[in-house]
Design a protein around this motif. Structure first.
Motif, PDB file in Angstrom:
ATOM      1  N   TRP A   1       0.822  -1.211   0.000  1.00 15.49           N
ATOM      2  CA  TRP A   1       0.000   0.000   0.000  1.00 15.49           C
ATOM      3  C   TRP A   1       0.852   1.257   0.000  1.00 15.49           C
ATOM      4  O   TRP A   1       0.610   2.200  -0.751  1.00 15.49           O
ATOM      5  CB  TRP A   1      -0.954   0.000   1.195  1.00 15.49           C
ATOM      6  CG  TRP A   1      -2.029  -1.027   1.070  1.00 15.49           C
ATOM      7  CD1 TRP A   1      -2.123  -2.208   1.745  1.00 15.49           C
ATOM      8  CD2 TRP A   1      -3.157  -0.997   0.188  1.00 15.49           C
ATOM      9  NE1 TRP A   1      -3.226  -2.918   1.346  1.00 15.49           N
ATOM     10  CE2 TRP A   1      -3.878  -2.194   0.387  1.00 15.49           C
ATOM     11  CE3 TRP A   1      -3.619  -0.088  -0.761  1.00 15.49           C
ATOM     12  CZ2 TRP A   1      -5.043  -2.486  -0.309  1.00 15.49           C
ATOM     13  CZ3 TRP A   1      -4.788  -0.372  -1.451  1.00 15.49           C
ATOM     14  CH2 TRP A   1      -5.480  -1.555  -1.235  1.00 15.49           C
ATOM     15  N   ASP A   2       1.882   1.288   0.866  1.00  9.65           N
ATOM     16  CA  ASP A   2       2.754   2.464   0.914  1.00  9.65           C
ATOM     17  C   ASP A   2       3.491   2.657  -0.408  1.00  9.65           C
ATOM     18  O   ASP A   2       3.667   3.786  -0.872  1.00  9.65           O
ATOM     19  CB  ASP A   2       3.753   2.344   2.067  1.00  9.65           C
ATOM     20  CG  ASP A   2       3.100   2.560   3.428  1.00  9.65           C
ATOM     21  OD1 ASP A   2       2.004   3.167   3.464  1.00  9.65           O
ATOM     22  OD2 ASP A   2       3.674   2.126   4.444  1.00  9.65           O
ATOM     23  N   LYS A   3       3.916   1.547  -1.022  1.00  9.22           N
ATOM     24  CA  LYS A   3       4.597   1.650  -2.322  1.00  9.22           C
ATOM     25  C   LYS A   3       3.659   2.212  -3.389  1.00  9.22           C
ATOM     26  O   LYS A   3       4.066   3.014  -4.234  1.00  9.22           O
ATOM     27  CB  LYS A   3       5.108   0.262  -2.754  1.00  9.22           C
ATOM     28  CG  LYS A   3       6.238  -0.298  -1.895  1.00  9.22           C
ATOM     29  CD  LYS A   3       6.641  -1.686  -2.393  1.00  9.22           C
ATOM     30  CE  LYS A   3       7.726  -2.285  -1.512  1.00  9.22           C
ATOM     31  NZ  LYS A   3       8.076  -3.662  -1.953  1.00  9.22           N
ATOM     32  N   ALA A   4       2.401   1.793  -3.339  1.00  9.38           N
ATOM     33  CA  ALA A   4       1.422   2.290  -4.305  1.00  9.38           C
ATOM     34  C   ALA A   4       1.195   3.784  -4.125  1.00  9.38           C
ATOM     35  O   ALA A   4       1.151   4.550  -5.098  1.00  9.38           O
ATOM     36  CB  ALA A   4       0.109   1.533  -4.153  1.00  9.38           C
ATOM     37  N   LEU A   5       1.070   4.233  -2.877  1.00  6.41           N
ATOM     38  CA  LEU A   5       0.869   5.662  -2.605  1.00  6.41           C
ATOM     39  C   LEU A   5       2.091   6.476  -3.021  1.00  6.41           C
ATOM     40  O   LEU A   5       1.958   7.582  -3.552  1.00  6.41           O
ATOM     41  CB  LEU A   5       0.566   5.870  -1.117  1.00  6.41           C
ATOM     42  CG  LEU A   5      -0.820   5.379  -0.671  1.00  6.41           C
ATOM     43  CD1 LEU A   5      -0.919   5.365   0.843  1.00  6.41           C
ATOM     44  CD2 LEU A   5      -1.919   6.244  -1.263  1.00  6.41           C
ATOM     45  N   GLU A   6       3.267   5.921  -2.804  1.00  6.02           N
ATOM     46  CA  GLU A   6       4.498   6.614  -3.234  1.00  6.02           C
ATOM     47  C   GLU A   6       4.523   6.764  -4.753  1.00  6.02           C
ATOM     48  O   GLU A   6       4.909   7.813  -5.280  1.00  6.02           O
ATOM     49  CB  GLU A   6       5.726   5.833  -2.757  1.00  6.02           C
ATOM     50  CG  GLU A   6       5.977   5.940  -1.258  1.00  6.02           C
ATOM     51  CD  GLU A   6       7.075   4.987  -0.796  1.00  6.02           C
ATOM     52  OE1 GLU A   6       7.732   4.364  -1.676  1.00  6.02           O
ATOM     53  OE2 GLU A   6       7.265   4.849   0.427  1.00  6.02           O
ATOM     54  N   ALA A   7       4.100   5.717  -5.478  1.00  6.69           N
ATOM     55  CA  ALA A   7       4.081   5.773  -6.940  1.00  6.69           C
ATOM     56  C   ALA A   7       3.091   6.830  -7.425  1.00  6.69           C
ATOM     57  O   ALA A   7       3.374   7.578  -8.372  1.00  6.69           O
ATOM     58  CB  ALA A   7       3.717   4.405  -7.509  1.00  6.69           C
ATOM     59  N   LEU A   8       1.926   6.914  -6.770  1.00 11.83           N
ATOM     60  CA  LEU A   8       0.941   7.921  -7.158  1.00 11.83           C
ATOM     61  C   LEU A   8       1.435   9.335  -6.874  1.00 11.83           C
ATOM     62  O   LEU A   8       1.255  10.253  -7.674  1.00 11.83           O
ATOM     63  CB  LEU A   8      -0.379   7.667  -6.417  1.00 11.83           C
ATOM     64  CG  LEU A   8      -1.160   6.440  -6.864  1.00 11.83           C
ATOM     65  CD1 LEU A   8      -2.300   6.140  -5.907  1.00 11.83           C
ATOM     66  CD2 LEU A   8      -1.703   6.632  -8.288  1.00 11.83           C
ATOM     67  N   ASP A   9       2.087   9.519  -5.711  1.00 14.71           N
ATOM     68  CA  ASP A   9       2.644  10.847  -5.392  1.00 14.71           C
ATOM     69  C   ASP A   9       3.724  11.253  -6.383  1.00 14.71           C
ATOM     70  O   ASP A   9       3.804  12.413  -6.803  1.00 14.71           O
ATOM     71  CB  ASP A   9       3.199  10.852  -3.957  1.00 14.71           C
ATOM     72  CG  ASP A   9       2.088  10.917  -2.921  1.00 14.71           C
ATOM     73  OD1 ASP A   9       0.986  11.399  -3.263  1.00 14.71           O
ATOM     74  OD2 ASP A   9       2.319  10.487  -1.776  1.00 14.71           O
ATOM     75  N   ALA A  10       4.552  10.272  -6.765  1.00 14.93           N
ATOM     76  CA  ALA A  10       5.634  10.578  -7.705  1.00 14.93           C
ATOM     77  C   ALA A  10       5.095  10.975  -9.072  1.00 14.93           C
ATOM     78  O   ALA A  10       5.703  11.776  -9.790  1.00 14.93           O
ATOM     79  CB  ALA A  10       6.562   9.365  -7.845  1.00 14.93           C
ATOM     80  N   GLY A  11       3.946  10.425  -9.446  1.00 17.37           N
ATOM     81  CA  GLY A  11       3.372  10.735 -10.756  1.00 17.37           C
ATOM     82  C   GLY A  11       2.417  11.906 -10.763  1.00 17.37           C
ATOM     83  O   GLY A  11       1.877  12.261 -11.810  1.00 17.37           O
ATOM     84  N   ARG A  12       2.225  12.541  -9.598  1.00 18.81           N
ATOM     85  CA  ARG A  12       1.273  13.661  -9.512  1.00 18.81           C
ATOM     86  C   ARG A  12       1.819  14.860 -10.264  1.00 18.81           C
ATOM     87  O   ARG A  12       2.976  15.262 -10.073  1.00 18.81           O
ATOM     88  CB  ARG A  12       1.065  14.020  -8.040  1.00 18.81           C
ATOM     89  CG  ARG A  12      -0.046  15.029  -7.804  1.00 18.81           C
ATOM     90  CD  ARG A  12      -0.042  15.475  -6.333  1.00 18.81           C
ATOM     91  NE  ARG A  12      -0.149  14.340  -5.443  1.00 18.81           N
ATOM     92  CZ  ARG A  12      -1.294  13.818  -5.046  1.00 18.81           C
ATOM     93  NH1 ARG A  12      -2.436  14.329  -5.481  1.00 18.81           N
ATOM     94  NH2 ARG A  12      -1.326  12.806  -4.209  1.00 18.81           N
TER      95      ARG A  12
END
Length: 257
Positions: free
Chosen positions: A243-254
């Protein structure tokens, strides 16, 4: 919300997030403090299991408070896993039984016409629902009644519970089919914000007395690369440490504002 339950329809939610963002923050008219405002545009979620995505939009729109996010899918919550109009402010219909949302949209659009309202009805349905006969009956009715206040939005992610929708019961050529039923049709990349803005503008401004539909090609699990590549994405199982990895990926692509 997915992390609260450890599972959910995450793939669909990520795929359709751009469509919902443009719907709520560009195309639609509503009052955040009065979800039942008579002059609001109606957004119908025919695909009830996409509720997790709509809740996110309703929270961002200020219709739901953010502190309820942690209650997702729990007993007594206003955010059940499948959308229910009786529970959730801003949820116009209960859409758990697939294939009925467009028919309800036709009824609402007719009612608004008879009240001389200029409000619009936006109905989000899935490519899988194009295999439902009731969807095409509704499409015929909308064209017959010249419902230019009805905008259908099809999430075409080519995924159903049993496999790719084009292999289960293909709706292709989907744009030609809608056109043959008398609709104004556009097909766009549903993960391209600029393309979506242009499509929603064109749908609202089209001068003809016809219902409008936007077919949106979306990518399941969009924005989380390690989920995008999974074979089974209809109901995503996400390990606790992911879950944390997924949120990090979304933040990086924002996008940077």
């Amino acid at each position: 919300m997915g992390a609260v339950q450890g599972q959910g329809y995450i793939g669909q939610a990520l795929g359709v997030a751009d469509v919902l963002a443009v719907s709520y923050f560009h195309a639609m008219r509503y009052e955040a403090n009065d979800p039942r405002w008579e002059d609001r545009d109606r957004f119908l979620l025919s695909i009830g299991h996409y509720a997790i995505a709509l809740y996110a939009a309703l929270i961002e729109a200020g219709i739901l408070p953010e502190d309820e996010l942690e209650t997702y899918g729990t007993d007594g919550s206003r955010l059940p896993m499948s959308g229910m109009a009786a529970y959730t402010p801003g949820m116009e219909i209960t859409g758990g039984s697939l294939g009925h949302g467009l028919g309800i949209g036709v009824g609402m659009a007719l009612g608004l016409k008879r009240k001389a309202s200029d409000a619009r009805v936006f109905t989000l349905l899935s490519d899988g629902e194009l295999g439902e006969g009731a969807t095409w009956e509704a499409a015929l009715s909308a064209a017959h009644h010249r419902l230019d206040n009805l905008i259908g939005v099809v999430d075409f992610n080519n995924q159903q519970a049993d496999g790719p929708s084009t292999e289960m019961l293909s709706a292709e050529p989907v744009a030609d089919k809608w056109a043959a039923f008398g609709w104004h049709v556009q097909r766009v990349d549903g993960n391209d914000i600029a393309a979506l803005v242009n499509a929603f503008d064109a749908a609202r401004q089209h001068p003809g007395e016809r219902p409008r539909v936007i077919v949106c090609d979306t990518r399941m699990c969009k924005g989380v690369p390690f989920l995008e590549t999974r074979e089974v994405t209809h109901f995503v199982r996400v390990a606790p440490e992911e879950w944390d990895k997924a949120l990090e990926a979304l933040d990086a692509g924002r996008p940077q504002s």
